[in-house]
Design a protein around this motif. Structure first.
Motif, PDB file in Angstrom:
ATOM      1  N   VAL A 209      55.036  18.951  53.665  1.00 14.02           N
ATOM      2  CA  VAL A 209      55.978  17.946  53.177  1.00 14.02           C
ATOM      3  C   VAL A 209      56.343  17.045  54.353  1.00 14.02           C
ATOM      4  N   PRO A 210      56.397  15.729  54.267  1.00 14.51           N
ATOM      5  CA  PRO A 210      56.169  14.918  53.067  1.00 14.51           C
ATOM      6  C   PRO A 210      54.752  14.379  52.924  1.00 14.51           C
ATOM      7  N   PHE A 211      53.777  15.005  53.556  1.00 12.56           N
ATOM      8  CA  PHE A 211      52.394  14.505  53.437  1.00 12.56           C
ATOM      9  C   PHE A 211      51.569  15.356  52.480  1.00 12.56           C
ATOM     10  N   HIS A 212      52.253  16.137  51.648  1.00  9.38           N
ATOM     11  CA  HIS A 212      51.521  17.135  50.878  1.00  9.38           C
ATOM     12  C   HIS A 212      50.769  16.547  49.706  1.00  9.38           C
TER      13      HIS A 212
ATOM     14  N   GLY B  64      56.218  23.726  47.416  1.00 10.11           N
ATOM     15  CA  GLY B  64      54.901  24.068  46.902  1.00 10.11           C
ATOM     16  C   GLY B  64      55.013  25.079  45.779  1.00 10.11           C
ATOM     17  N   ALA B  65      55.799  26.124  46.020  1.00 10.66           N
ATOM     18  CA  ALA B  65      55.940  27.161  45.011  1.00 10.66           C
ATOM     19  C   ALA B  65      56.603  26.606  43.763  1.00 10.66           C
ATOM     20  N   PHE B  66      57.592  25.751  43.953  1.00 10.04           N
ATOM     21  CA  PHE B  66      58.289  25.204  42.798  1.00 10.04           C
ATOM     22  C   PHE B  66      57.376  24.286  41.997  1.00 10.04           C
ATOM     23  N   MET B  67      56.647  23.403  42.690  1.00 12.51           N
ATOM     24  CA  MET B  67      55.749  22.486  41.994  1.00 12.51           C
ATOM     25  C   MET B  67      54.648  23.253  41.266  1.00 12.51           C
ATOM     26  N   ALA B  68      54.253  24.395  41.827  1.00 16.21           N
ATOM     27  CA  ALA B  68      53.163  25.154  41.216  1.00 16.21           C
ATOM     28  C   ALA B  68      53.521  25.519  39.781  1.00 16.21           C
TER      29      ALA B  68
ATOM     30  N   TYR C 132      49.117  23.751  44.456  1.00 20.43           N
ATOM     31  CA  TYR C 132      50.501  23.804  44.931  1.00 20.43           C
ATOM     32  C   TYR C 132      50.815  25.149  45.558  1.00 20.43           C
ATOM     33  N   SER C 133      50.225  26.203  45.030  1.00 19.74           N
ATOM     34  CA  SER C 133      50.504  27.490  45.669  1.00 19.74           C
ATOM     35  C   SER C 133      49.840  27.540  47.047  1.00 19.74           C
ATOM     36  N   THR C 134      48.753  26.751  47.226  1.00 20.22           N
ATOM     37  CA  THR C 134      48.175  26.644  48.567  1.00 20.22           C
ATOM     38  C   THR C 134      49.130  25.937  49.508  1.00 20.22           C
TER      39      THR C 134
ATOM     40  N   THR D  57      50.327  22.983  34.504  1.00 19.86           N
ATOM     41  CA  THR D  57      49.563  23.875  33.633  1.00 19.86           C
ATOM     42  C   THR D  57      48.078  23.841  33.951  1.00 19.86           C
ATOM     43  N   GLY D  58      47.622  22.820  34.684  1.00 18.33           N
ATOM     44  CA  GLY D  58      46.215  22.783  35.074  1.00 18.33           C
ATOM     45  C   GLY D  58      45.953  23.872  36.104  1.00 18.33           C
ATOM     46  N   ALA D  59      44.894  24.669  35.879  1.00 20.37           N
ATOM     47  CA  ALA D  59      44.671  25.828  36.737  1.00 20.37           C
ATOM     48  C   ALA D  59      44.523  25.411  38.193  1.00 20.37           C
ATOM     49  N   LYS D  60      43.748  24.332  38.422  1.00 17.64           N
ATOM     50  CA  LYS D  60      43.485  23.964  39.810  1.00 17.64           C
ATOM     51  C   LYS D  60      44.713  23.381  40.487  1.00 17.64           C
ATOM     52  N   LYS D  61      45.484  22.563  39.743  1.00 17.17           N
ATOM     53  CA  LYS D  61      46.692  21.968  40.332  1.00 17.17           C
ATOM     54  C   LYS D  61      47.673  23.069  40.707  1.00 17.17           C
ATOM     55  N   LEU D  62      47.798  24.011  39.795  1.00 16.23           N
ATOM     56  CA  LEU D  62      48.720  25.116  40.030  1.00 16.23           C
ATOM     57  C   LEU D  62      48.347  25.849  41.308  1.00 16.23           C
ATOM     58  N   LEU D  63      47.053  26.116  41.455  1.00 13.21           N
ATOM     59  CA  LEU D  63      46.604  26.809  42.659  1.00 13.21           C
ATOM     60  C   LEU D  63      46.776  25.933  43.894  1.00 13.21           C
TER      61      LEU D  63
END
Lengths: 768, 144, 115
Positions: free
Chosen positions: A222-225, A283-287, A299-301, A291-297
């Motif tokens: 953050v804030p370049f994420h 990251g965890a919150f945005m994850a 953000y968890s990255t 609902t998209g599998a890749k986006k979720l992952l």
């Protein structure tokens, strides 16, 4: 070692040929290289465990103190092992995922080049070569995100990733140069061993900010994420490899690498803990809002990267152990989960996990290993992720600054990833069977190999903790400046605060997970608000302003009249150079009358004068071209007369070819006509005379003044004994200054390709 | 460029061209010791082909050359680049000149070196660049 | 000799700049050719001009017997000549192409035709 790093580039060169020969087995064939590299790096492990760091050096540009040297210690070796190990499975996986794709060869080329660059980043001992490899990873990442180059969205995401990481890269370069200047050496091993206390140097704050800018952009803090989730436009093997397991960790790597040298400063601890913690939580919150599998992952990255940065910032012994353990755990489960997300997408035809359900019966193996990997993500015992998470809590409890805030953020992040893990593991596989665009089957072996092995390792390492402890975590802690013998990993510490924190987050996570589907709409609103006001919106506003300013200054500076540019250029040169010349040497400058010593030279000079003047006043094209010919041959005569036989021959040959060129093209253009008014001509004549007088004065001054001896004396002396050549001009061209010549033949080649393509463009126009 | 109808030029070109090409190779090889070298030799060689092109037309010249001049261009650049790396393999800084002396049957020795490889690269690039341009231009001429 | 060449080069530069300021594109090409010749001669002159001393080493010797002309500017000029030819070819073709597309050889009119 050199060959190990460069082999990826070499294989990339012949990858298209390998693809053509081995067809659908190309993935397996090409994976042999990273597999071999993995084994080879592993063979260094015992040595590093016993003796610590090794430096291997190859000279590159010794004159500039740039060596190609490699530093092998626990930290770099762990990264090298992760890169080559996960790389092996990714190449195999890509063979299945992109089966039959027309551009698969290009994919392998860039992927191998990326892998080699990444190895270069983590193994380089020299700051400059580290930077070069660093930028190479940005470029290859750009090519891979934009792999599907006909998709507008992919192109935009690729460009965004490149802009953000390259902007950070520039800052990083400044930082590395400062680092090299302060410590007096560009070798990392010297920088780390240096006596200079960096944090007391006056440049420390700018240095720190530059390095952080580079690392934060690369590692999506953050804030370049925002570029990282967008980078998910890439094919899944790319996301799994670059944007979860390797490239985004380059920033983390560099921070960890520099932490022994810079970590004693309070600013470092504060900034890293703060930004890392924020990134972890966001990251965890945005994850869970996706609902998209890749986006979720993705953000968890980001959450994981934030955690790693925060741990480096905390910098205690526990933090270092947690850093190493969490890094290994994350690479294993995240690599596996990304590949699984790709399998789901590939088999069902949708990326949205809320549209999937009940796949466990159709894809039992995938389901089992998804659950294993997700449990590691959710930090459930006995997986390695649990150990990492416990250590992380432990480290946060001992944080020197911001302790309270970090604990809240850590628990929040823990909740977030648990929900995310639940979503990815349970939604698609269990519950009611849902219809998906494609009818799913179990994935092919090539695609299952990676997830199965990586998920199993998460479990194995968790159960047999002595393996990662001895082989990886210990050496890493040593290279971070800690004591390896104090490292002890275990699953059960007794009932203590970290365990209670884990339990707390598990309870909250279960509650959120139960209502996840119902919470989705309100989460989506939050997400959109973030999109409108978040840093990504700032990025777009900056880009918009950039184009606006660029077009404004283009309109002002480039008004399209060639003559104006030229007059501006010439007069600026005349004024600046002329002023310097007269103010510095005006008193000593003599304007002598040339002596009448050589009649032959005089007649050549006269010929040149006449042809130059004739060319400028004649109204006939043929006359102008002919006088240019006279000029060219006169110049050749001057060269020959004054001891430059090579130049004379070259000039004559080029002159001949020039005539041919002009015959072929110039006479198909219209003849000379007077276009300008007498006033304009008068202005131009004045400008031209200024230019000519300046040049004459410059030459007179330059022949009069001799500030230092010509550097060619050494070249003359060394030509025969060292370079084995008696034509000194040629020796300079192909030996002493071969790099120049290399550049020049490239220019020549570019000019030729330019001519060729312009003419062929015309052919196409005429056909259509 | 349409082919020339002059009998003298056509005959002369046929005899001159092989001589010129041979001479260009001679210039290239002796370039390290006497006036000559890759640039000059490349110019002479392309001059030879251009002379042929003027007398027999672009199609004949193309088929005489057998390879596309663009391939020569690429080969030249690759030769140039290839000469950069051998130094690294023996542990010298990049681009350090390497010399190999090969004994030849009959007692002589053959001197091979990375500067020679580099000079061949220059030669091929010059020939390739000039012929790429001239062929393209005269093709356009004859198409027009 | 350098003094004489200084004047010649000055005239060549003046002629080159004048030709490049013309609006006719063909004259621009002539100006470019003049400019590259002038630049080469400038370097050659500034390095000092010597008669009868080419930078060659006699066979069997380790170094030239007498002082020779400076080989470094010669090497620079040699590549410059060849590059100038490449650039000239490129610009001539570019100009020809522009003329075909825009239909004028007046540089001042070319700027108004955004094609």
């Amino acid at each position: 070692m050199l060959i190990a790093v460069l082999s990826g580039f070499l294989l990339a060169l012949i990858a298209p040929a390998v693809c053509a020969v081995s067809r659908e087995w190309a993935g397996w064939t090409l994976a042999l290289l990273p597999a071999a590299l993995f084994a080879w790096f592993a063979s260094y492990l015992p040595g590093v465990m016993a003796d610590g760091a090794q430096v291997i050096t190859y000279p590159w540009f010794p004159a500039l103190d740039i060596q190609l040297s490699f530093l092998i210690d626990g930290l770099s070796l762990m990264f090298a092992l992760l890169i080559s190990g996960i790389g092996t499975f990714i190449l195999i996986y890509a063979g299945g995922y992109l089966k039959g794709h027309p551009d698969i060869a290009r994919f392998y080329v860039v992927m191998l080049a990326f892998m080699a660059s990444m190895l270069g980043v983590v193994l380089s001992d020299n700051l400059i070569s580290l930077f070069v490899f660093w930028e190479l990873t940005s470029i290859t990442s750009y090519l891979l995100i934009g792999f599907d180059h006909e998709d507008m969205n992919a192109r935009r995401s690729a460009l965004q990733g490149l802009f953000v990481t390259a902007a950070g890269g520039l800052a990083l370069m400044a930082g590395l140069v400062m680092l090299g200047t302060i410590t007096g050496s560009y070798a990392l091993s010297d920088v780390l061993a240096s006596e200079t206390v960096l944090s007391e140097h006056p440049w420390f704050t700018p240095l720190l900010l530059c390095v952080l800018a580079g690392c934060f952009t690369k590692s999506a803090q953050v804030p370049f994420h925002f570029w990282l989730p967008n980078a998910m436009a890439a094919p899944t093997p790319v996301s799994a490899f670059l944007h979860s397991a390797t490239m985004v960790k380059a920033g983390v790597y560099l921070l960890a690498r520099l932490s022994p040298a810079m970590g004693d400063s309070e600013l470092w601890t504060l900034l890293l803990s703060l930004f890392g913690g924020m990134t972890m939580f966001l990251g965890a919150f945005m994850a869970i809002t996706h609902t998209g599998a890749k986006k979720l992952l993705a953000y968890s990255t980001i959450m994981a990267l934030g955690t790693l940065v925060m741990l480096i910032g905390i910098g205690t012994h526990y933090a270092m152990v947690a850093f190493a353990t969490f890094l290994i755990a994350h690479s294993l489960y995240k690599g596996a989960l990304f590949m699984i997300a790709g399998i789901l997408d590939h088999e069902t035809g949708t990326k949205d996990v809320s549209e999937m359900g009940g796949l466990a019966r159709l894809m039992p193996i995938t389901a089992i290993f998804t659950v294993v990997a997700a449990l590691s993500l959710a930090a459930v015992p006995p997986l390695l992720g649990f150990v990492g998470k416990e250590l992380m809590f432990e480290a946060v409890l001992g944080a020197p600054v911001l302790g309270g805030l970090l604990i809240v953020l850590a628990v929040g992040a823990g909740v977030g990833v648990m929900v995310a893990a639940g979503v990815i593991a349970i939604k698609p596989f269990f519950g009611e069977r849902r219809e998906t665009p494609k009818h799913p089957h179990e994935a092919p072996v090539s695609m299952l190999a990676g997830p199965v092995v990586l998920a199993s390792l998460s479990l194995l390492f968790g159960l047999a903790l002595f393996i990662p402890e001895q082989a990886l975590v210990g050496p890493v802690v040593t290279s971070l400046g800690g004591a390896a013998d104090k490292v002890h990993l275990s699953l059960w510490h007794g009932i203590n605060v970290p365990l209670m924190l884990s339990g707390l987050s598990l309870v909250i996570a279960l509650a959120i997970f139960a209502f996840w589907s119902r919470l989705q709409p309100s989460l989506a609103i939050l997400r959109e608000a973030g999109g409108r006001f978040g840093p990504e919106a700032g990025y777009f506003r900056i880009m918009e302003w950039l184009t606006r300013i660029a077009s404004w200054q283009t309109r002002v500076l480039q008004n399209g009249t060639m003559g104006n540019y030229l007059i501006t250029l010439v007069m600026t040169t005349v004024l600046i150079t002329g002023y310097t010349l007269l103010s510095q040497h005006g008193s000593t400058l003599r304007v002598p009358v040339p002596a009448l010593d050589s009649g032959f030279a005089w007649s050549i000079a006269l010929l040149m004068l006449v042809s130059a003047l004739f060319a400028s006043i004649t109204r006939s094209r043929l006359g102008a071209v002919a006088s240019m010919g006279v000029m060219g041959f006169s110049v050749a005569l001057i060269f020959i007369l004054f001891s430059a036989p090579d130049l004379g021959i070259t000039q004559i040959l080029v002159e001949t070819l020039t005539v041919i060129l002009l015959v072929l093209v110039l006479f198909r253009l219209p003849g000379f006509i007077r276009l300008s008014s007498p006033l304009e001509r008068g202005r131009d004549i004045v400008v031209a005379i200024f230019a000519g007088v300046l040049m004459t004065l410059l030459i007179l001054a330059a022949t009069d003044l001799q500030f230092f001896d010509p550097i060619s004396a050494e070249q003359v002396a060394r030509s025969a004994p060292d370079a084995h050549g008696r034509n000194i001009v040629n020796v300079i061209l192909v030996d002493f200054r071969a790099l120049d010549t290399l550049g020049e033949i490239f220019v020549l080649a570019l000019a030729a390709v330019g001519v060729y393509s312009m003419i062929n463009l015309r052919a196409e126009d005429q056909r259509s | 460029m349409n082919e020339s109808n002059t009998l003298i030029l056509r005959t002369a070109a046929l005899f001159l061209m092989p001589l010129q090409l041979l001479f260009s190779v001679f210039l290239l090889l002796r370039g390290h010791d006497e006036p000559g070298g890759g640039f000059i030799a490349g110019l002479v060689a392309s001059g030879a082909v251009v002379l042929f092109l003027f007398s027999y037309g672009v199609r004949e010249a193309r088929s005489l050359l057998r390879v596309d001049p663009r391939d020569l261009l690429a080969a030249g650049l690759l030769f140039g680049l290839a000469s950069v790396f051998p130094a690294l393999l023996v542990g010298d800084p990049l681009m350090t000149a390497q010399w190999w002396y090969l004994p030849m049957p009959g007692g002589g020795t053959l001197k091979l070196s990375t500067p020679l490889i580099f000079d061949i690269g220059v030669y091929l690039t010059v020939v390739g660049a000039i012929l790429t341009m001239v062929f393209a231009l005269s093709q356009a001429e004859s198409d027009a | 000799m350098e003094t004489l060449m200084a004047y010649v080069v000055g005239v060549m530069f003046a002629a080159a700049v004048y030709m490049m300021l013309r609006r006719s594109i063909v004259k621009l090409v002539i100006g470019l050719m003049l400019l590259s010749n002038a630049a080469n001669l400038l370097i050659f002159t500034v390095a000092g001009m010597k008669q009868g001393a080419p930078p060659l080493i006699p066979e069997g010797a380790e170094a030239p017997a007498t002082a020779v002309a400076d080989p470094l500017p010669q090497a620079l000029i040699l590549t410059a000549i060849v590059i100038a030819f490449g650039v000239l070819a490129f610009s001539v073709v570019l100009i020809h192409r522009a003329y075909e597309v825009v239909g004028t050889d007046d540089l001042d009119q070319m700027k108004d035709t955004d094609t």
